[in-house]
Enzyme design. Structure first.
Site, short mmCIF file in Angstrom:
data_model
loop_
_atom_site.label_atom_id
_atom_site.label_comp_id
_atom_site.label_asym_id
_atom_site.label_seq_id
_atom_site.Cartn_x
_atom_site.Cartn_y
_atom_site.Cartn_z
N SER A 133 7.40 -0.87 9.26
CA SER A 133 8.51 -0.45 8.40
C SER A 133 9.68 0.17 9.15
CB SER A 133 8.01 0.51 7.33
OG SER A 133 7.27 1.55 7.89
N HIS A 185 6.10 -4.91 3.37
CA HIS A 185 7.44 -5.44 3.66
C HIS A 185 7.45 -6.96 3.83
CE1 HIS A 185 8.98 -1.37 4.19
NE2 HIS A 185 7.80 -1.12 4.71
N LYS A 190 8.97 -3.02 -3.64
CA LYS A 190 9.94 -3.41 -2.62
C LYS A 190 10.55 -4.77 -3.00
CE LYS A 190 8.16 -0.14 0.58
NZ LYS A 190 7.01 0.31 1.32
C1 LIG Z 1 6.22 1.58 1.13
C2 LIG Z 1 4.95 1.37 1.86
C3 LIG Z 1 3.73 1.72 1.30
C4 LIG Z 1 3.63 2.49 0.02
O1 LIG Z 1 3.93 1.74 -1.09
P1 LIG Z 1 4.45 2.47 -2.41
O2 LIG Z 1 4.25 1.49 -3.49
O3 LIG Z 1 5.87 2.81 -2.15
O4 LIG Z 1 3.61 3.70 -2.58
C5 LIG Z 1 2.57 1.37 1.97
N1 LIG Z 1 2.62 0.75 3.16
C6 LIG Z 1 3.79 0.43 3.75
C7 LIG Z 1 3.79 -0.26 5.08
C8 LIG Z 1 4.99 0.74 3.13
O5 LIG Z 1 6.14 0.47 3.72
#
Ligand SMILES: *Cc1c(COP(=O)(O)O)cnc(C)c1O
Length: 396
Positions: free
Chosen positions: A190, A218, A249
């Protein structure tokens, strides 16, 4: 009796002073209206490069309509946990949709929907690992995987980021240990935007008889044919795989899911505490996600991914022309490493004066000395938006 509450208050106050002194104070911006490329933030019109709304679906008409329709059909709240009355038809339908859409890496896939990706990761790691488990974890994994591993009390070995020789050596050294072995990794990292060597990870998992949990937060919706995710992107299949995708996302709504062999999913329903001991998310949200999955997998999804791919190429060329260090990323996460916290904040502030919101990412989110701007691209952006960013970076 001694009152220690005052001492705690003083500790917190001093801690905040230290955070300020190191340039690490984080501040929230307040967004008026919907998340999109152009938005109103703290009362100002800006171009946002901060969201994870990679396909520009967060404000999509048809998904909003599905949310409203879901609310009128199912009400506002779920009323309970999934095991005690809160599991609605909308959740069940979404799980079927997700299993069909993303579960092609394993026979008899099933999917389990969670309120957030953080909870999905805590759930899958704590349900599969315990004191007797050996966990092998990439050094740059997301905090939710790290917390899941800590909570599981498994023995953990952290391998240097994406270093498959190091992981191979660690697995080899664990030898004939009877312990279950679990490898955990993000797919797209990320803060760097690079992709884990997934084919090699699957090979190692099979060679050493380990499980492999991949967190595709992602990648889901963006990578692979029809946006089916990172495993589909590399056409990987293995009974050793467990997949986590998130839905806040690229999918533009909220929640997450685990897709895996039906036995793994049934075990989660029986044993995963972050699944069992929480209220199910509003059914309307699940209903909206089902609409989002339909769009992601269709022609419109293809068009949005193609546009995003072209924005990524423009951005890569643009960042190469700056005097800072771009990271070699082919994904929607395009970091520009500045180094120090103060300089990074100053550059972010200068971009802000140009009406551009590019977040400064600092420790502990990234290693000390690698503070960076994190440019997140979305299919909602236009080439014009990138031209504005290019112009602003040149004037710095
Ligand atoms: C954003 C993210 C999460 C968490 O997901 P949410 O639905 O926002 O709680 C988990 N793993 C990664 C790699 C992320 O970027």
């Amino acid at each position: 009796m001694k009152d220690t509450s005052q001492a705690l208050y003083e500790t917190l106050k001093q801690g905040l002073v230290d955070i300020d002194a190191r340039g690490l104070r984080r501040r929230r911006k307040t967004i008026d209206g919907a998340c999109s490329a152009h938005m109103t933030v703290d009362g100002r019109e800006i171009v946002g490069f901060a969201s994870n709304d990679y396909l520009g679906l967060a404000a999509h008409e048809a998904i909003r309509a599905a949310l409203a329709e879901g609310a009128s059909r199912y009400g506002a709240g779920s009323g309970g946990s999934h095991l005690l009355g809160g599991h609605s038809r909308a959740h069940a339908q979404l799980e079927d949709d997700l299993a069909a859409f993303s579960g092609g890496f394993v026979d008899n896939p099933r999917a389990l929907y969670f309120s957030t990706g953080y909870m999905a990761n805590l759930a899958i790691v704590t349900a599969l690992a315990g004191r007797g488990t050996l966990v092998f974890s990439d050094a740059l994994n997301h905090a939710s995987l790290i917390d899941g591993v800590r909570l599981s009390r498994a023995q953990t070995q952290i391998y240097p980021h994406a270093d498959m020789d190091a992981l191979d050596a660690m697995l080899d050294a664990s030898g004939d240990s009877a312990a279950t072995k679990l490898i955990v990794t993000d797919t797209v990292f990320s803060m760097d935007g690079d992709i884990a060597p997934l084919a090699r990870l699957v090979e190692l998992a099979e060679q050493y008889g380990a499980w492999l949990i991949v967190d595709d937060a992602h990648g889901f919706g963006v990578l692979g044919p029809q946006g089916r995710g990172a495993l589909a992107h590399y056409a990987l299949r293995s009974p050793h795989l467990v997949y986590v995708g998130t839905l806040g996302k690229a999918a533009g709504v909220s929640g997450a899911f685990v897709a895996a062999h039906e036995t793994v999913i049934e075990w989660l329903i029986q044993r995963a505490r972050p699944y069992i001991f929480t209220t199910a998310s509003p059914p309307a949200v699940a209903h909206a996600v089902s609409k989002s999955i339909e769009i992601i997998g269709g022609d419109e999804g293809d068009r949005r991914r193609a546009h995003l791919a072209s924005l990524i190429e423009t951005t890569r060329a643009m960042l190469k022309r700056t005097r800072w260090l771009p990271v070699d990323s082919h994904t929607a996460v395009q970091p520009l490493v500045i180094g120090g916290n103060d300089e990074t904040l100053q550059i972010a502030a200068a971009l802000d004066r140009h009406g551009l919101w590019v977040p400064a990412i600092r420790p502990p989110t990234v290693p000390a000395g690698t503070s960076r701007l994190r440019i997140s691209l979305s299919a909602a952006h236009s080439e014009d938006d990138l031209a504005r960013l290019d112009h602003a970076l040149k004037t710095l």
